[in-house]
Enzyme design. Structure first.
Site, mmCIF file in Angstrom:
data_model
loop_
_atom_site.group_PDB
_atom_site.id
_atom_site.type_symbol
_atom_site.label_atom_id
_atom_site.label_comp_id
_atom_site.label_asym_id
_atom_site.label_seq_id
_atom_site.Cartn_x
_atom_site.Cartn_y
_atom_site.Cartn_z
ATOM 1 N N HIS A 96 0.866 -1.181 0.000
ATOM 2 C CA HIS A 96 0.000 0.000 0.000
ATOM 3 C C HIS A 96 0.910 1.242 0.000
ATOM 4 C CE1 HIS A 96 -2.878 2.918 1.736
ATOM 5 N NE2 HIS A 96 -3.835 2.066 1.422
ATOM 6 N N ASP A 121 2.927 -4.225 8.176
ATOM 7 C CA ASP A 121 1.718 -3.446 7.917
ATOM 8 C C ASP A 121 0.555 -4.429 8.022
ATOM 9 O OD1 ASP A 121 -0.514 -2.298 6.850
ATOM 10 O OD2 ASP A 121 0.466 -1.511 5.057
HETATM 11 C C1 LIG Z 1 -2.453 -2.736 3.585
HETATM 12 C C2 LIG Z 1 -2.825 -1.353 4.029
HETATM 13 N N1 LIG Z 1 -1.900 -0.576 4.596
HETATM 14 C C3 LIG Z 1 -2.184 0.659 5.031
HETATM 15 C C4 LIG Z 1 -3.430 1.186 4.885
HETATM 16 C C5 LIG Z 1 -3.692 2.587 5.376
HETATM 17 O O1 LIG Z 1 -4.580 2.571 6.450
HETATM 18 P P1 LIG Z 1 -5.107 3.939 7.083
HETATM 19 O O2 LIG Z 1 -5.702 4.725 5.947
HETATM 20 O O3 LIG Z 1 -6.127 3.509 8.085
HETATM 21 O O4 LIG Z 1 -3.953 4.638 7.690
HETATM 22 C C6 LIG Z 1 -4.432 0.444 4.274
HETATM 23 C C7 LIG Z 1 -5.769 1.015 4.053
HETATM 24 O O5 LIG Z 1 -6.462 0.676 3.139
HETATM 25 C C8 LIG Z 1 -4.124 -0.875 3.839
HETATM 26 O O6 LIG Z 1 -5.039 -1.644 3.256
#
Ligand SMILES: Cc1ncc(COP(=O)(O)O)c(C=O)c1O
Length: 435
Positions: free
Chosen positions: A138, A215
């Site tokens: 992400h 993550d």
């Molecule tokens: C794998 C992953 N990492 C990080 C995030 C970011 O999360 P947040 O927007 O709650 O900080 C997401 C959100 O979709 C995600 O799916």
């Protein structure tokens, strides 16, 4: 005062999760959209919905218990502080951390990863050091490291993926050298659904002398998590993806690492003593919680954890596994539909796909007209979509309240959309990992 005292006691059959029996707990799911279409909510990877038990706790905090935490010597401040710290303890138990001081409340996964990059990264990494990421991350687990690289000259490497959407572990071994200081990976891909072998990756990373950041935004809500068994040095996740409010998330860090890290944000609450020209930081976890924290959201996250614990995370995982297997098999029946990512054995509770026609945004819009909420776009994974040779995909992501009947409706509606847009001539298939 216990936060649980007035919360409805939930008793579920922990051997099998029956989503129909839970749906009454979720007021938002009771509605119809576009006139008479029952809402089918399949955008849980982006954010889930909340049960009454969580909403009630939020309301109770604001109606009765709210004051700033760790500051006032008065009844409401004591109540808020006690419930805030109770929530921290619930998180600790939920992820198997050794100490509650290893649990830092943040705004969410993104804030947690940025905290590690800014605090641990800036203090410990130098030009030429390397960080190993993956192609399926992400943007939240790419951009903070790119910014760190700009600041320090750190070099970023990426574990490639197979056409089935699995990490190439042989390549990982090749990338792992004495220069590697950190391996930062998603436990579950938010697009491919791939469940990555985090414990094995951590074992290899530690053997090479590197730390591991997980993550876990897409895994903590869906399966039991044990940070110690995983070998995570840092682990990040968000409350809003696991029945909790938005604006609250968690950074787990091993105590000795957090202890040695300088605070990132400066201000109230994170200090021990302030002079005009300097300060000494507070102990953990306050050192990383500058300013007024998200108090009610943290307490309500504790209520979300109570709800999940009452169900049992094994039952949640099992239900979602069956649902995703069913969705995978049924979507495969559709001619011209390409599923991204691995087979169901390696997959958590989501399915992303492309159709020969129409574009994912049109698919999402047409599904919405039938009351079905999915996500379309690059899902904050542009490099992954580049690797797949596509610019966008449609994602259906499930949670504990979704049912096989909703999967049927999704599949039937996608089939109708596909039929409506059937190309007259032969179209080129997008290059992507195959079914
Ligand atoms: C794998 C992953 N990492 C990080 C995030 C970011 O999360 P947040 O927007 O709650 O900080 C997401 C959100 O979709 C995600 O799916």
């Amino acid at each position: 005062m216990s936060t649980l005292a007035e919360t409805k006691v939930i008793q579920f059959d922990r051997s099998k999760l029956l989503p129909e029996s839970l749906r009454d707990d979720f007021p938002i799911l009771q509605q119809k959209v576009h006139g008479d279409r029952p809402l089918v909510f399949l955008d849980n990877g982006a954010s889930t919905q909340r049960p009454r038990q969580v909403i009630d706790v939020l309301r109770r905090v604001y109606e009765r218990d709210y004051a700033n935490v760790h500051r006032g010597i008065h009844t409401l401040s004591e109540r808020s502080t006690e419930q805030y710290e109770e929530a921290r303890e619930k998180v600790r138990a939920f992820i198997g951390a050794k100490h509650a001081r290893e649990v830092i409340f943040t705004q969410g996964t993104t804030a947690s990863i940025n905290t590690v990059a800014r605090s641990w990264g800036d203090a410990n990494l130098h030009a030429g050091d390397e960080i190993v990421l993956t192609t399926m991350e992400h943007h939240s687990n790419l951009v903070p490291w790119q910014q760190l690289a700009e600041r320090t000259g750190v070099v970023l490497r990426h574990i490639p993926i197979t056409d089935d959407g699995l990490l190439m572990l042989d390549e990982f071994d090749r990338l792992l050298t004495a220069k590697t200081k950190l391996v930062a990976i998603a436990s579950v891909s938010n697009v491919l659904g791939t469940i990555n072998p985090v414990a094995e990756i951590a074992r290899r990373a530690h053997a090479a002398g590197a730390l591991v950041l997980v993550d876990a935004a897409q895994s903590v809500p869906h399966q039991a998590t044990d940070v110690q068994a995983l070998g995570a040095d840092f682990l990040a996740f968000s409350g809003h993806k696991m029945l909790g409010p938005s604006g609250i998330g968690v950074l787990y860090g091993r105590e000795e690492l957090l202890d040695a890290m300088p605070p990132f944000l400066g201000g109230g609450s994170m200090i021990n003593r302030v002079y005009l020209d300097r300060f000494t930081p507070a102990e953990l976890p306050a050192k990383f919680e500058a300013g007024t924290p998200p108090i009610a959201p943290a307490i309500a996250l504790g209520a979300a954890i109570d709800y999940l614990q009452a169900l049992g995370m094994d039952a949640v995982e099992q239900h979602e596994h069956e649902l995703v297997r069913y969705a995978y098999e049924r979507l495969q029946e559709i001619d011209g539909l390409t599923i991204l990512g691995p087979t169901p054995e390696h997959r958590a509770s989501l399915v992303s796909f492309t159709l020969r026609q129409p574009h994912p945004h049109d698919v999402a819009q047409l599904l919405d007209q039938q009351g079905i909420a999915v996500r379309a776009g690059h899902h904050c994974t542009q490099p992954l979509h580049d690797r797949l040779g596509i610019t966008a995909s449609t994602r259906a992501s499930f949670y504990l309240y979704n049912t096989p009947a909703e999967v049927d409706l999704l599949v039937d509606t996608v089939r109708q959309i596909q039929d409506r847009f059937k190309p007259q001539g032969r179209q080129r298939q997008p290059k992507s990992p195959t079914k």
